[in-house]
Design a protein around this motif. Structure first.
Motif, PDB file in Angstrom:
ATOM      1  N   LYS A 286       0.829  -1.203   0.000  1.00  0.00           N
ATOM      2  CA  LYS A 286       0.000   0.000   0.000  1.00  0.00           C
ATOM      3  C   LYS A 286       0.870   1.262   0.000  1.00  0.00           C
ATOM      4  CE  LYS A 286      -3.990  -2.039   2.246  1.00  0.00           C
ATOM      5  NZ  LYS A 286      -4.788  -2.123   3.469  1.00  0.00           N
ATOM      6  N   LEU A 287       2.012   1.199   0.701  1.00  0.00           N
ATOM      7  CA  LEU A 287       2.921   2.344   0.754  1.00  0.00           C
ATOM      8  C   LEU A 287       3.745   2.482  -0.520  1.00  0.00           C
ATOM      9  CD1 LEU A 287       4.367   2.153   4.363  1.00  0.00           C
ATOM     10  CD2 LEU A 287       2.953   3.949   3.406  1.00  0.00           C
ATOM     11  N   GLU A 288       4.189   1.348  -1.038  1.00  0.00           N
ATOM     12  CA  GLU A 288       5.074   1.346  -2.205  1.00  0.00           C
ATOM     13  C   GLU A 288       4.587   0.304  -3.198  1.00  0.00           C
ATOM     14  OE1 GLU A 288       7.629   2.067  -4.936  1.00  0.00           O
ATOM     15  OE2 GLU A 288       7.886   3.225  -3.104  1.00  0.00           O
ATOM     16  N   PRO A 289       3.851   0.716  -4.199  1.00  0.00           N
ATOM     17  CA  PRO A 289       3.321  -0.247  -5.171  1.00  0.00           C
ATOM     18  C   PRO A 289       4.412  -0.990  -5.948  1.00  0.00           C
ATOM     19  CG  PRO A 289       2.301   1.914  -5.454  1.00  0.00           C
ATOM     20  CD  PRO A 289       3.379   2.067  -4.441  1.00  0.00           C
ATOM     21  N   ASP A 290       5.609  -0.403  -6.033  1.00  0.00           N
ATOM     22  CA  ASP A 290       6.716  -1.055  -6.745  1.00  0.00           C
ATOM     23  C   ASP A 290       7.538  -1.971  -5.859  1.00  0.00           C
ATOM     24  OD1 ASP A 290       6.121   0.111  -9.162  1.00  0.00           O
ATOM     25  OD2 ASP A 290       7.409   1.853  -8.820  1.00  0.00           O
ATOM     26  N   TYR A 291       7.089  -2.203  -4.638  1.00  0.00           N
ATOM     27  CA  TYR A 291       7.813  -3.092  -3.721  1.00  0.00           C
ATOM     28  C   TYR A 291       7.869  -4.501  -4.309  1.00  0.00           C
ATOM     29  CZ  TYR A 291       8.976  -5.681   0.524  1.00  0.00           C
ATOM     30  OH  TYR A 291       9.580  -6.503   1.437  1.00  0.00           O
ATOM     31  N   ILE A 292       9.030  -5.113  -4.254  1.00  0.00           N
ATOM     32  CA  ILE A 292       9.212  -6.465  -4.772  1.00  0.00           C
ATOM     33  C   ILE A 292       9.123  -7.424  -3.598  1.00  0.00           C
ATOM     34  CG2 ILE A 292      10.786  -8.071  -5.873  1.00  0.00           C
ATOM     35  CD1 ILE A 292      11.071  -4.448  -6.654  1.00  0.00           C
ATOM     36  N   THR A 293       8.078  -8.246  -3.579  1.00  0.00           N
ATOM     37  CA  THR A 293       7.901  -9.205  -2.488  1.00  0.00           C
ATOM     38  C   THR A 293       8.886 -10.354  -2.651  1.00  0.00           C
ATOM     39  OG1 THR A 293       6.249 -10.486  -3.675  1.00  0.00           O
ATOM     40  CG2 THR A 293       5.438  -8.655  -2.324  1.00  0.00           C
ATOM     41  N   ASP A 294       9.033 -11.138  -1.588  1.00  0.00           N
ATOM     42  CA  ASP A 294       9.931 -12.289  -1.648  1.00  0.00           C
ATOM     43  C   ASP A 294       9.461 -13.310  -2.678  1.00  0.00           C
ATOM     44  OD1 ASP A 294      11.651 -11.235   0.211  1.00  0.00           O
ATOM     45  OD2 ASP A 294      10.731 -12.276   1.902  1.00  0.00           O
ATOM     46  N   ARG A 295       8.156 -13.445  -2.841  1.00  0.00           N
ATOM     47  CA  ARG A 295       7.628 -14.369  -3.860  1.00  0.00           C
ATOM     48  C   ARG A 295       8.080 -13.955  -5.255  1.00  0.00           C
ATOM     49  NH1 ARG A 295       1.355 -15.787  -2.628  1.00  0.00           N
ATOM     50  NH2 ARG A 295       1.775 -17.441  -1.140  1.00  0.00           N
ATOM     51  N   GLU A 296       7.950 -12.662  -5.542  1.00  0.00           N
ATOM     52  CA  GLU A 296       8.385 -12.168  -6.853  1.00  0.00           C
ATOM     53  C   GLU A 296       9.878 -12.353  -7.048  1.00  0.00           C
ATOM     54  OE1 GLU A 296       5.542  -8.491  -7.990  1.00  0.00           O
ATOM     55  OE2 GLU A 296       6.711  -8.248  -6.147  1.00  0.00           O
TER      56      GLU A 296
END
Length: 151
Positions: free
Chosen positions: A135-145
């Motif tokens: 929600k804060l950073e739409p470009d955040y790369i999750t661990d899954r990605e």
């Protein structure tokens, strides 16, 4: 292009750190296996040596937090990207507490239930963390990605 640059930086670091983590984990298991047969030391020493493979995970989480912190200047985001490191450290402390509890007494199957709750709780915390930070950073790369990119 910004998202692709973030993914590339994280993937480059992950590939670099993965090699060192594997080497340290194998070395710690070999040392532990040798000490179990030859030295009559406290079981806590052997357990701590056996879990040296967790130390690279902590270093990796800290470094990922540092890399991810450079993607956004928001103070809340800066604090939140360090949360996976603190969750890993807390999980390790709880794991050692559970192992100590097992060694000090004979709690029976409740140890396994506690371990299942620990693993499940950490998984749920990670999922909640991903939702909040996206929600804060739409470009955040999750661990899954990131894991998908590493394959």
């Amino acid at each position: 292009m910004r998202r692709e640059q973030h993914i590339r930086r994280l993937v480059d670091y992950a590939k670099q750190s993965q090699r060192w983590a594997i080497i340290l984990a194998v070395a710690s298991f070999i040392i532990t296996g040798t000490l179990i047969r030859t030295v009559e030391q406290s079981e806590y020493l052997l357990l701590s040596l056996g879990f040296l493979g967790v130390i690279p995970l902590l270093v990796r989480e800290w470094r990922f937090g540092t890399i991810r912190a450079s993607f956004n200047d928001n103070a809340t985001y800066q604090r939140l990207v360090r949360l996976p490191f603190w969750m890993t450290l807390f999980g390790l402390a709880i794991l050692y507490s559970i192992l100590g509890w097992y060694e000090l007494g004979s709690p029976g199957p409740s140890v396994f239930l506690t371990l299942i709750v620990l693993v499940g709780g950490m998984y749920l915390l990670q999922r909640a963390f991903d939702r909040v930070i996206l929600k804060l950073e739409p470009d955040y790369i999750t661990d899954r990605e990131l894991h998908r990119e590493l394959k």
